[in-house]
Enzyme design. Sequence first.
Site: not given
Length: 251
Positions: A129-130
Amino acid sequence: MSEKTVVRPYGDTTGDGMVQVSFTLPVPHDKRAEGAAVQLANKMGLDPAMLVHARQMGDGFTFFVVYGRVNHLVDLAKVQVVERDYPLLSAKEVNAVVKRRLRRKLSVVGACIGTDAHTVGIDAILNVKGIAGEKGLEYYRELKVTNLGAQVSVPELVEAARRERADAVLVSQVVTQRDAHLHNTREMSAAFREAMPAGKRPLLIVGGPRFDESMTGELGVDRIFGRGTTPGEVASYLVHALITSRKASVA
Ligand code: B12
């Protein structure tokens, strides 16, 4: 753009020296507490100092915001910071370099160590997801990511790094009370130095919002990442430190 190297803070008009500070005093909120806040601000060099906010925070504590003028100047020519000294690569470029030059997946082990349970930062760097629209290192095809999560002990981390044949160990430290982030980082780097000979040790990277990025030598790590770090910066650094700047060893 201005050529000026000496600057002053800006509040209402250019160069007026106005700044805003906030702090908490261990006193209940009353007139004397407000006077104490102004006295502290004066001692900090704010003159005049105007109290703009005071709010009791539970029993016997008051939070203050003070606005005032300082006479200090900042010399931009004397500012020292750690600047990025490697190129920023796209995920595609990172994968291509790892595949071509390393010819195996680059193994990364990450964790929050000690009693620290603030995993949002390390997850932002490692998980798919960063953060801020950028995918984390798990998204990179040529990186193998092992995220151990929160409150990992140093011996567990060393063991996992061995098991995963880690090229890099990424540690997050968010809590700074009693310098816990510094103690834990020193303990971690010392444990790796003791457990693995130089040349066999993974790259040691630590990150968190309150680190001084210039303290690598003192903490025994290879790189420190601070507030607002993006996964792309970390991936690019890994490629730089482990592959492109080590031409001879991986050719
Ligand atoms: C969310 C949060 C929590 C959550 C954590 C949930 C979780 N799973 O992470 C919960 C509720 C559990 C929590 C608990 C506590 N918290 Co808290 N928490 C926060 C809060 C609000 C946000 C932190 C956050 O998620 N930031 C967002 C991430 C994305 O930012 P980041 O961590 O900075 O990460 C970025 C960079 O720093 C960097 N980075 C970080 N790590 C790493 C690692 C590597 C390898 C790299 C390359 C980069 C990197 O990259 C990231 C992305 O850009 C902060 C206050 C704040 N606004 O910051 C307080 C804060 C961190 N917490 C604090 C405190 C005191 C606590 C508690 C002790 C409270 C208590 N008395 O119980 C407990 C401690 C629990 C524990 N054992 O650790 C204090 C710490 C004060 C200090 N001086 O240390 C803060 C600052 C709040 C405050 N102002 O008092 N907390």
